[in-house]
Design a protein around this motif. Structure first.
Motif, short mmCIF file in Angstrom:
data_model
loop_
_atom_site.label_atom_id
_atom_site.label_comp_id
_atom_site.label_asym_id
_atom_site.label_seq_id
_atom_site.Cartn_x
_atom_site.Cartn_y
_atom_site.Cartn_z
N GLU A 76 0.81 -1.23 0.00
CA GLU A 76 0.00 0.00 0.00
C GLU A 76 0.83 1.27 0.00
OE1 GLU A 76 1.24 -0.01 4.26
OE2 GLU A 76 0.97 -1.48 2.65
N GLU A 82 -7.00 2.01 -0.17
CA GLU A 82 -7.62 2.03 -1.50
C GLU A 82 -6.63 1.63 -2.58
OE1 GLU A 82 -10.41 2.09 -4.30
OE2 GLU A 82 -10.76 2.32 -2.14
N TYR A 83 -5.39 2.09 -2.43
CA TYR A 83 -4.34 1.70 -3.39
C TYR A 83 -4.10 0.20 -3.32
CZ TYR A 83 0.25 1.73 -5.71
OH TYR A 83 1.31 1.48 -6.55
N TYR A 85 -6.31 -2.12 -2.61
CA TYR A 85 -7.41 -2.79 -3.30
C TYR A 85 -7.23 -2.71 -4.81
CZ TYR A 85 -9.95 -3.03 1.14
OH TYR A 85 -10.33 -3.31 2.43
N ARG A 86 -6.76 -1.57 -5.31
CA ARG A 86 -6.57 -1.43 -6.75
C ARG A 86 -5.46 -2.35 -7.25
NH1 ARG A 86 -9.17 2.07 -9.61
NH2 ARG A 86 -7.54 2.08 -11.22
N ASP A 165 -5.58 -4.38 7.06
CA ASP A 165 -7.04 -4.37 7.03
C ASP A 165 -7.61 -4.94 8.31
OD1 ASP A 165 -6.20 -6.96 6.60
OD2 ASP A 165 -7.84 -7.45 5.22
#
Length: 640
Positions: A76, A82-83, A85-86, A165
C-alpha cells in the motif's frame, strides 16, 4: 457459511480456525483438474510474481497447472488501503488474462496457521487462487536503507508486523514461518516458487538500482519461505527467482516471451495509479520494468556438482548449469573454453553416453519439462528436444551406459525412459508401479544382463527396488532389508557384475553400502563410518575398484573412500563432487568456495591428486528458451 464452503464439488473443504478454506486435494479428480501440477508462489508485493517469475507462471497456467499465489504485504505504500485494493484488482486482471478467462473472482476468508488470509478464486478456473496476508508496508525510516515491517520482523528478534485491514493481526517471525509451513502442508504443492534469499547485502544497506541490490521485502519473504520448507519437507521442486539485479544481466527471453510478459504486466499496471492512468495512456512497462520483462533468472545455490563426460573420441568435458546465465554450459578441458548450449534451467544436469559413445545431456526447465540434447560431432549439439509425458520434479537420474533414466513425476509416481535406436530420441515416460509415500530422487543401474534396476525410498526411509522383467514389464517394488535412510542414494555396477548400493543412515547420517547377490538378495548393510551430505559420486578406479566421493558437510571437505581407505581430497568445496574414469585415469571435479563459479579438475596420477584445470566462470549470457534453440549449437564462448 463462507463462499469458500459453497465452492464446486471437486474442491477440498478444510475447517481451519472456525473458517472454511479452499485447497486442492490429492484425489485423482483434483490431479486431473491440475494436470498433475500445483504451484505455490510466495512474494512480497503485488507485481513481484509478474515481473520476476514470468514466463514460468504463464507457461504453467497454460499447461493446466493449479496455482496458489500468496502476497505477504499489502503493497500500500504511497496510497493506503484504497491503493492496496486497486493493486489486488490488477493482479486478478493479470491472472485472468494468463488463464484466458473472464476476470470474475470469488472472495473468501480463511485461517492458515496463525494468520487470517483473504483469498480470491477465479470462478471459471478455481484452481487459480490469489491470497493476501496484507502486512503493512511502509518504510520505517527515510526510504532505501531503512527496514520495512516485514524485514524488521524477519531480522530483528522479538519484532512483529501488523496487517493493514480488519481484523487487525499482529504476527512475529515464528508465526509467519508457521503460516507458510501450514500452507505448504495443506496445499501439497509440486513446486514452490519464491524470490532470492541469497542476496548478501544487509537490509539497511540496500539502495535503489545499486548493482546487485534487491528489496528488503523480497529478501525477507524468500528467507521465510526457505525456513518454512525446512519445517514442511515434501516432494516438491524449489525454485528461487532473482529480482532487481536481473536488469544487470543479459537479456535472455525471446521476443515472443517478452511480448507475452509485457501484455500480462500491462493488465496489472492499468490498475496501479503509480504505474499508469489506464489502458489508453499507459506506457508501462517503462524504466526498470522494461528491463525486467526482457529477463528471467533463477537463484543459484552453488552446491550442484558438475557432470563429467567424454566424447566418442575420448575427449573430456564437463557440464554445469550457469549460476549467472542459467544456461547449460560445456567446458572443453583441452581448449580451456566454455561453450553455452542454451536452455534455461534452475537445476543440475545429467550427462550420459548413447550406445555409440556420443555424449548426451538432460536438463529440466522450471515448469518440470525434461529436455535432452546430443553431440554427434565435436562441439556440435543438436537442438533441445522434450521427452513427452508428465512433468518431473527434478532432473532425471541416468545410467552412464545404455541410456536409461528415472525421475519422479509431479503425481508422485516414478517414471522410466530409455534412448531409442537408431534416431537417438527418448521414449515417452513410462510409469513404474506405484510406491506409496515415495521420496525422490531414485537411482538406476543396469545389471550384467543389461536389465535396468531402480532403487528408491519412501518418506519413512524404507528402501525398495524394482527391475524390468524379460517381458519388459516392471516388477512390483520389493523391500531391501536396510536401516531407515535419509536419502543420499547412489548405485553402480562393480567389476564383478554386482550392483552396489549406497545410502545415508537416518540415525547416524553415515554412509552405508549393500551389494547385490544372486536371486535379488543383498548383503547386510555395511556402515562405512563416513557422514556426508547430498549424494555420493561413484566410479570404478584405475584397477576397477569402486571408489566413492562425498562431501562431509555443506561447504565442507571432499572425501574419497577407496578400498576402505578414507582420504580428504579438498578441505572446502561449494559443491558436491563429480567422479569420472577415462582411459584408465580417474578424474574429480569440485567447485571452490567463492562468489565466482569456477571448477577444479583433479587427476589421480600414481596415487596422488594433481590439479589439471581451473575454469573461468561460465559466460554471463547464453541462456534462452529450450523450445527456441537453434538446430545446431556450434559457436563457443571464449573467456576474455
Amino acid at each position: 457459511m463462507s463462499l469458500a464452503c459453497l465452492a464446486g464439488p471437486f474442491l477440498k473443504r478444510i475447517l481451519l480456525g472456525g473458517l472454511c478454506a479452499l485447497l486442492w486435494p490429492l484425489s485423482t479428480q483434483a490431479a486431473d483438474a491440475c494436470h498433475g501440477s500445483r504451484d505455490l508462489v510466495v512474494v512480497g508485493h503485488m507485481d513481484d510474481d509478474l515481473l520476476f517469475m514470468n514466463p514460468d507462471l504463464s507457461s504453467s497456467i497454460q499447461a493446466g497447472a493449479c496455482m496458489q499465489v500468496l502476497y505477504l504485504t499489502a503493497s500500500e505504500r504511497k496510497g493506503g488501503l484504497e491503493y492496496m485494493y486497486r493493486r489486488e484488482q490488477g493482479v486478478r486482471s493479470a491472472y485472468a488474462f494468463m488463464a484466458g478467462r473472464v476476470n470474475e473472482w470469488q472472495q473468501a476468508r480463511l485461517m492458515v496457521g496463525s494468520a487470517s488470509i483473504t483469498q480470491f478464486t477465479l470462478r471459471s478456473r478455481p484452481g487459480i487462487q490469489l491470497s493476501h496476508l496484507r502486512l503493512q508496508d511502509p518504510w520505517l525510516g527515510p526510504g532505501w536503507g531503512s527496514l520495512t515491517p516485514l524485514s524488521r520482523a524477519e531480522s530483528v528478534p522479538g519484532q512483529t508486523v501488523q496487517t493493514l485491514d480488519s481484523p487487525r493481526q499482529t504476527l512475529n517471525r515464528e508465526q509467519l514461518v508457521q503460516t507458510l509451513a501450514a500452507l505448504i502442508r495443506l496445499y501439497q504443492p509440486t513446486s514452490v516458487r519464491y524470490l532470492d534469499d541469497t542476496n548478501p547485502v544487509p537490509y539497511t544497506q540496500l539502495c535503489w538500482r545499486c548493482t546487485g541490490h534487491g528489496h528488503p521485502d523480497h529478501i525477507a519473504s524468500a528467507r521465510l519461505v526457505r525456513e518454512a520448507m525446512l519445517a514442511a519437507p515434501g516432494n516438491y521442486a524449489q525454485i528461487g527467482y532473482v529480482d532487481y539485479p536481473i536488469q544487470e544481466q543479459a537479456r535472455n527471453l525471446t521476443l515472443n516471451e517478452i511480448h507475452s510478459k509485457t501484455e500480462i504486466f500491462r493488465r496489472y499496471a492499468w490498475h496501479d495509479q503509480h504505474a499508469c492512468k489506464g489502458p489508453a495512456v499507459c506506457q508501462e512497462p517503462a524504466g526498470p520494468a522494461a528491463e525486467w520483462v526482457q529477463r528471467s533468472y533463477y537463484t543459484s545455490r552453488a552446491d550442484y556438482p558438475a557432470s563429467l563426460l567424454s566424447d566418442s573420441n575420448g575427449k573430456l568435458y564437463f557440464f554445469a548449469s550457469g549460476e549467472q546465465n542459467d544456461a547449460i554450459n560445456q567446458w572443453d578441458v583441452h581448449a580451456q573454453r566454455w561453450i553455452s548450449l542454451g536452455g534455461r534451467t534452475p537445476e543440475a544436469l545429467s550427462a550420459f553416453h548413447y550406445t555409440d559413445g556420443s555424449p548426451g545431456l538432460f536438463a529440466r526447465d522450471a515448469t518440470g519439462q525434461v529436455w535432452f540434447s546430443r553431440s554427434p560431432d565435436e562441439n556440435d549439439w543438436l537442438a533441445w528436444q522434450k521427452i513427452p509425458g508428465p512433468r518431473m520434479l527434478h532432473t532425471p537420474m541416468v545410467s552412464r551406459r545404455d541410456s536409461q533414466a528415472v525421475a519422479m513425476g509431479t503425481d508422485g509416481l516414478f517414471y522410466w525412459s530409455s534412448a531409442r535406436q537408431p534416431d537417438y530420441g527418448w521414449g515417452a515416460w513410462t510409469a513404474l508401479p506405484a510406491l506409496e509415500h515415495a521420496a525422490y530422487p531414485a537411482t538406476v543401474s543396469l545389471d550384467r544382463q543389461g536389465r535396468p534396476h531402480i532403487f528408491a525410498s519412501n518418506l519413512q526411509g524404507q528402501l525398495f527396488q524394482t527391475y524390468q522383467q524379460s517381458d519388459l514389464t516392471w516388477q512390483d517394488w520389493q523391500t531391501i532389508p536396510a536401516p531407515p535412510s535419509s536419502g543420499g542414494l547412489a548405485s553402480i555396477l562393480n567389476a564383478q557384475g554386482h550392483i552396489e548400493l549406497y545410502l545415508r543412515d537416518r540415525q547416524s547420517q553415515q554412509l552405508q553400502r549393500l551389494i547385490q547377490g544372486s536371486q535379488q538378495s543383498w548383503t547386510r548393510p555395511q556402515n562405512l563410518g563416513l557422514q556426508y551430505v547430498g549424494t555420493p559420486a561413484l566410479s570404478l578406479d584405475e584397477k576397477d575398484h569402486v571408489v566413492v566421493a562425498v562431501q562431509k558437510t555443506p561447504g565442507g571437505a571432499i572425501v574419497l573412500l577407496d578400498q576402505g581407505q578414507e582420504r580428504e581430497v579438498d578441505k572446502q568445496s561449494a559443491s558436491a563432487p563429480a567422479l569420472y574414469r577415462l582411459n584408465g585415469t580417474l578424474y574429480l571435479a569440485t567447485r571452490p568456495i567463492g562468489p565466482e563459479q569456477r571448477y577444479r579438475l583433479l587427476e589421480r596420477r600414481h596415487g596422488q591428486w594433481v590439479q589439471v584445470a581451473l575454469t573461468q566462470p561460465p559466460p554471463p549470457g547464453g541462456g534462452q528458451s529450450f523450445s527456441e534453440a537453434p538446430a545446431f549449437i556450434t559457436q563457443p564462448y571464449v573467456q576474455p
